[in-house]
Design an enzyme around this catalytic site. Structure first.
Site, PDB file in Angstrom:
ATOM      1  N   VAL A  12      40.319  35.159  52.849  1.00 41.90           N
ATOM      2  CA  VAL A  12      39.305  35.032  52.377  1.00 41.90           C
ATOM      3  C   VAL A  12      38.690  34.300  53.407  1.00 41.90           C
ATOM      4  CG1 VAL A  12      38.255  34.699  50.934  1.00 41.90           C
ATOM      5  CG2 VAL A  12      39.591  36.546  50.401  1.00 41.90           C
ATOM      6  N   GLY A 129      34.966  41.446  44.442  1.00 38.72           N
ATOM      7  CA  GLY A 129      35.132  40.890  45.690  1.00 38.72           C
ATOM      8  C   GLY A 129      33.780  40.900  47.323  1.00 38.72           C
ATOM      9  N   ILE A 131      31.192  43.732  45.812  1.00 39.90           N
ATOM     10  CA  ILE A 131      30.263  43.934  45.026  1.00 39.90           C
ATOM     11  C   ILE A 131      29.309  42.861  44.765  1.00 39.90           C
ATOM     12  CG2 ILE A 131      30.693  45.655  42.957  1.00 39.90           C
ATOM     13  CD1 ILE A 131      33.203  46.172  43.774  1.00 39.90           C
ATOM     14  N   LYS A 200      39.140  38.419  35.528  1.00 41.38           N
ATOM     15  CA  LYS A 200      37.241  38.726  35.534  1.00 41.38           C
ATOM     16  C   LYS A 200      36.496  39.008  34.672  1.00 41.38           C
ATOM     17  CE  LYS A 200      39.524  40.000  40.786  1.00 41.38           C
ATOM     18  NZ  LYS A 200      39.614  41.259  41.407  1.00 41.38           N
TER      19      LYS A 200
END
Length: 411
Positions: A12, A129, A131, A200
């Site tokens: 990332v 991620g 979205i 999440k």
């Protein structure tokens, strides 16, 4: 030019650097100032790389540099990342992160500290991620009472289940393929046991409920016990199996938050979410049902969300953009057993549930029979019942049958 530092230069972190580099001119027009990476924190040296002179292994260099206005945390975990994030916020630096574990565990504390120091703690990339989901809940859906959030929140498990459904692979074969394609870690436990999805949905539940929901408040079931028999019988019933994270608001202010595999019908928008893609449905009392879909992981999709937060921080460099997004945690969650649902059961050695009133019919009520005892196998879906009723009936049913599998049925 606004100076920033990247903490951790893995998948990332590298993606963030590349997006900032590739889209630098476009980014400059959006935040009225360029964003320059002055430091990269990593224990590696990267000899010969164009950014070699930016690399340091000492966070104090970043912490004590007054030019650094934004710290981009992509280390992961809740160890060093927590320490560095606290120290950056204490020094009045904005922090952007993709770290779901840190946000889920320490979000209330870090948001409170950011507010105290008049800076921003932004974490769009921590769920889904690339979205967009955090900002839409905070802003676009802020006029709503969020009554339910349910979604496919982990690309690794969704890929494994997709390979089982579409290619007839066993769980073990699909997991190995996910590893070879880079979709699963060498130790995939947090994915396949539902822990990643649990973090999440904890973040989304915190936003929706206004209270910090800690990961330990989320009961997580994984996909390790799902077999090709379950996949086949689900298909016979016109359904597919998906690992879902769910937040549900109950009457009286309590909430349920959990992760578990579900059978879902083909009419559900989530049934067509395949491969490493994620899909999240949000239900509000005014807007109704909306869905967010896209790649839930990967270097560039996640970096896209991180850089969007960096731009947001740059636009609000001298003020706090969001006040505290949720309050302290507490006893706001209730066991998901209170929810009334249907259940899928696959068992051996039981009386045929399609015949005379059987143990299954007596215990589980009106049945939707998928397989009526062929080869000694009974597969059926129960009528709607709460979790306590189901567990009591299941314990009794086990006296006459060997239960091989049971799962929730959505809808």
């Amino acid at each position: 030019m606004i100076k920033a530092a990247i903490l951790g230069f893995g998948v990332v972190g590298c993606g963030v650097y590349e997006v900032l580099k590739q889209n630098s001119s476009q980014i400059k027009t959006k935040c009225e100032a360029g964003i320059e990476i002055k430091y990269i924190l990593d224990i590696r040296k990267f000899p010969g790389a164009e950014y070699e002179d930016k690399v340091t292994d000492d966070f104090a260099v970043i912490e004590n540099d007054p030019e650094i206005k934004i710290v981009i945390e992509t280390i992961g975990g809740a160890g060093a990342a927590y320490d560095f994030t606290r120290r950056a916020l204490e020094r009045g630096k904005h922090v952007v992160t993709s770290n779901k574990e840190l946000v889920a565990t320490h979000g209330y504390e870090l948001l409170s500290l950011a507010e105290e120091k008049n800076v921003n703690y932004l974490f769009e990339a921590s769920v889904g991620g690339g979205i967009p989901i955090i900002r839409p809940i905070i802003q676009c859906l802020s006029a709503n009472e969020i009554t339910e959030i349910i979604g496919i929140l982990n690309g690794t498990t969704n890929y494994i289940l997709t390979m089982m459904i579409n290619a007839g692979m066993s769980f073990e074969q699909a997991l190995e393929l996910a590893k070879s394609n880079g979709y699963a870690e060498r130790n995939p436990a947090s994915d396949i046991e539902g822990v990643d999805a649990g973090r999440k949905i904890a973040i989304l539940a915190s936003l929706a409920s206004g209270h910090h929901i800690y990961p330990e408040q989320v009961v997580c079931e994984g996909i390790m016990e799902i077999t090709l028999d379950d996949v086949r019988y689900a298909a016979e019933a016109g359904m597919v199996i998906k690992l879902l994270g769910r937040y549900k608001k109950l009457d009286g202010g309590k909430i349920c938050v959990y992760v578990a595999p579900h059978l879902i019908g083909q009419e559900s928008m989530l049934s067509g979410v395949s491969g490493v893609f994620n899909g999240i449905i949000v239900r509000g009392n005014a807007v109704g049902e909306v869905m967010f879909y896209g790649r839930g992981a990967g270097d560039m999709p996640t970096a896209s969300a991180v850089v969007a937060d960096v731009i947001d921080a740059a636009r609000h460099i001298d003020k706090t953009k969001n006040k505290r997004l949720w309050g302290e945690g507490g006893a706001f969650t209730q066991d998901s057993k209170v929810l009334r649902q249907r259940y899928y059961i696959r068992a051996e050695g039981a009386a045929n549930p399609a015949g005379e009133p059987s143990d299954a019919e007596r215990l589980f009520g009106r049945l939707e029979v998928i397989s009526g005892g062929t080869g000694g196998m009974s597969v059926f879906i129960t009528e709607e019942m709460d979790g306590c009723e189901f567990e009591k009936a299941l314990d009794e049913y086990k006296k006459s049958a060997m239960v091989l599998s049971c799962m929730r049925v959505l809808g």
